[in-house]
Enzyme design. Structure first.
Site, short mmCIF file in Angstrom:
data_model
loop_
_atom_site.label_atom_id
_atom_site.label_comp_id
_atom_site.label_asym_id
_atom_site.label_seq_id
_atom_site.Cartn_x
_atom_site.Cartn_y
_atom_site.Cartn_z
N TYR A 79 82.26 41.32 30.45
CA TYR A 79 82.51 42.40 29.36
C TYR A 79 80.60 42.44 28.98
O TYR A 79 80.00 41.30 28.78
CB TYR A 79 83.02 42.16 28.10
CG TYR A 79 82.75 42.73 26.84
CD1 TYR A 79 82.90 44.16 26.85
CD2 TYR A 79 82.31 42.41 25.63
CE1 TYR A 79 82.58 45.08 25.83
CE2 TYR A 79 82.18 43.14 24.67
CZ TYR A 79 81.94 44.61 24.77
OH TYR A 79 81.84 45.35 23.45
N ASP A 119 88.13 33.96 28.71
CA ASP A 119 88.29 35.26 27.99
C ASP A 119 89.65 35.75 28.64
O ASP A 119 89.69 36.25 29.68
CB ASP A 119 87.13 36.18 28.01
CG ASP A 119 87.43 37.50 27.24
OD1 ASP A 119 88.47 37.83 26.73
OD2 ASP A 119 86.22 37.86 26.85
#
Ligand SMILES: Cc1ncc(COP(=O)(O)O)c(C=O)c1O
Length: 420
Positions: free
Chosen positions: A142, A215
């Site tokens: 990300y 994550d």
């Protein structure tokens, strides 16, 4: 009273963990305790006979999160709603209910809820790393995570190196060369859906004396449980699948070590990055249906990926459920399903990719993902613009889809029409 038992299934935990009826009123869902402060039973004496350390966050000893006593122990179970509170930055019953549920779903000793996924990331890095420490990050992740390390942490003396986390040997070599404090993993990654072998990386991290943080936003705990695979910490943007309805921004950390949990809770209280009561309540409402939503996201994602893989105007599809995806076998090993995120490269190049993003009827052009409604975006100009010119730069012809839970025939027709 609904009480969870050892061995209860995921869907049962999602609906009942941390969510026993309110002991005061019998309300069957946790009430929104929209309150900043709590009446104390005498100076320094909290409800339930607990003692405040020395006011919210003044000494830090009592700052361990929901229901913290002077010793920093955590109140869980029904008593959590009525005892041990002093100030909502430190602890709040609605946030505590969400945290208890998330800890159960990820199999951690404790969860902490934050105002956003980025607030959770920031807290983990600062609780674990000192100036001079090094972190390995994915070379596909990300964009906001990259920005946190490149633009924020670097300024405080925490350095990083991007590594291809789908290549365990490359991670092993980088760990030997850089002696990191923390190995940061996303799996599947945003936006290229790379898969990391979490169990293999956990061994590498342990041998290198590093913590492994995963994550788990794209998979959600329904599809993948990194702590059971050996990770030390799980990060979520609860904004995404956990919340599931594109109506709340939030984050979470779930860990296996109580000492680390204490450090995280101390830091969160000290800087004030905890999630708000109403946001916690919305997220918890979303979590109840996570399993059924994820099943549909997986079905729709697989059908969309298959259609795209056979479409002449699509150059390449990234979806771990496709047998020719390089991470497919690892994904089969560590995931229950492959999720609803699909990325692809438009054969017509960047201009065609950008144009298509503005041409869909049901896929809404927008950032974020994981909601019931389908979204489309152009990562290079939107979610990953901050990675431009870096090793994490994404292909300009890439389109990312968050495949929602609408009727799949309608979604496929929409994409076909927009592809032209
Ligand atoms: C994989 C991943 N991690 C973390 C974040 C950051 O979460 P938030 O936007 O809730 O701060 C995002 C946001 O898109 C994400 O996709």
């Amino acid at each position: 009273m609904a009480q969870i038992e050892h061995g209860d299934g995921f869907e049962t935990l999602a609906i009942h963990a941390g969510q026993e009826p309110d002991p005061l009123t019998g309300a069957v869902v946790p009430p929104i305790y929209q309150v900043s402060t709590f009446k104390q039973d005498g100076v320094g004496g909290l409800r339930g006979g607990r003692r405040s350390a020395s006011g919210h966050g003044a000494s830090g000893h009592g700052a361990s999160g929901h229901g913290a006593s002077e010793h920093g122990d955590v109140v869980t179970g029904p008593g959590r709603w009525v005892e041990g509170y002093e100030y909502s930055r430190t602890a709040n019953p609605t946030r505590g209910a969400l945290e208890e549920c998330l800890a159960a779903l990820e199999g951690g000793v404790r969860a902490l809820a934050f105002a956003s996924g980025m607030a959770a990331e920031d807290c983990l890095v600062r609780a674990v790393c000192q100036p001079g420490d090094h972190v390995l990050i994915p070379h596909d992740a990300y964009g906001g995570t990259y920005r946190l390390f490149d633009k924020v942490m670097a300024g405080w003396g925490v350095t990083y190196d991007p590594v291809p986390i789908s290549d365990a040997e490359a991670v092993r070599a980088a760990a030997a060369a850089h002696r990191p404090t923390l190995i940061w993993v996303e799996s599947p990654t945003n936006p290229l859906l790379s898969i990391a072998d979490i169990a293999a990386l956990a061994q590498i991290a342990r041998a290198a004396g590093a913590l492994l943080a995963v994550d788990n936003t794209f998979a959600s705990p329904y599809l993948q449980q990194p702590l059971a695979l050996g990770a030390d910490a799980v990060i979520h943007s609860t904004t995404k699948y956990l919340g599931g309805h594109s109506d709340v921004v939030g984050g979470a950390l779930i860990v296996t070590d109580t000492g680390l949990a204490e450090r995280l809770a101390f830091l969160r209280n000290a800087v004030g990055s905890a999630g708000a009561p109403f946001d916690s309540w919305l997220t918890l409402r979303g979590v109840k249906t996570l399993g059924v939503r994820m099943d549909r996201h997986c079905d729709n994602g697989a059908q969309v990926a298959k259609m795209l893989a056979n479409h002449p105007r699509v150059a390449q599809v990234y979806y771990p459920g496709l047998p020719d995806h390089p991470g497919h076998e690892v994904a089969v090993k560590q995931m229950r399903g492959f999720g609803g995120m699909v990325s692809f490269r438009h054969a017509g190049g960047e201009a065609a990719a950008v144009e298509m993003c503005g041409r869909t009827r049901l896929f809404t052009l927008g950032e974020s993902l994981g909601g019931v409604e389908s979204l489309i975006e152009h990562p290079a100009r939107m979610t990953h613009a901050s990675a431009a010119g870096s090793p994490l730069e994404v292909p300009p012809d890439l389109v990312r889809l968050s495949v929602g839970i609408e009727n799949c025939d309608d979604l496929i027709e929409d994409l076909r029409a927009a592809l032209g």
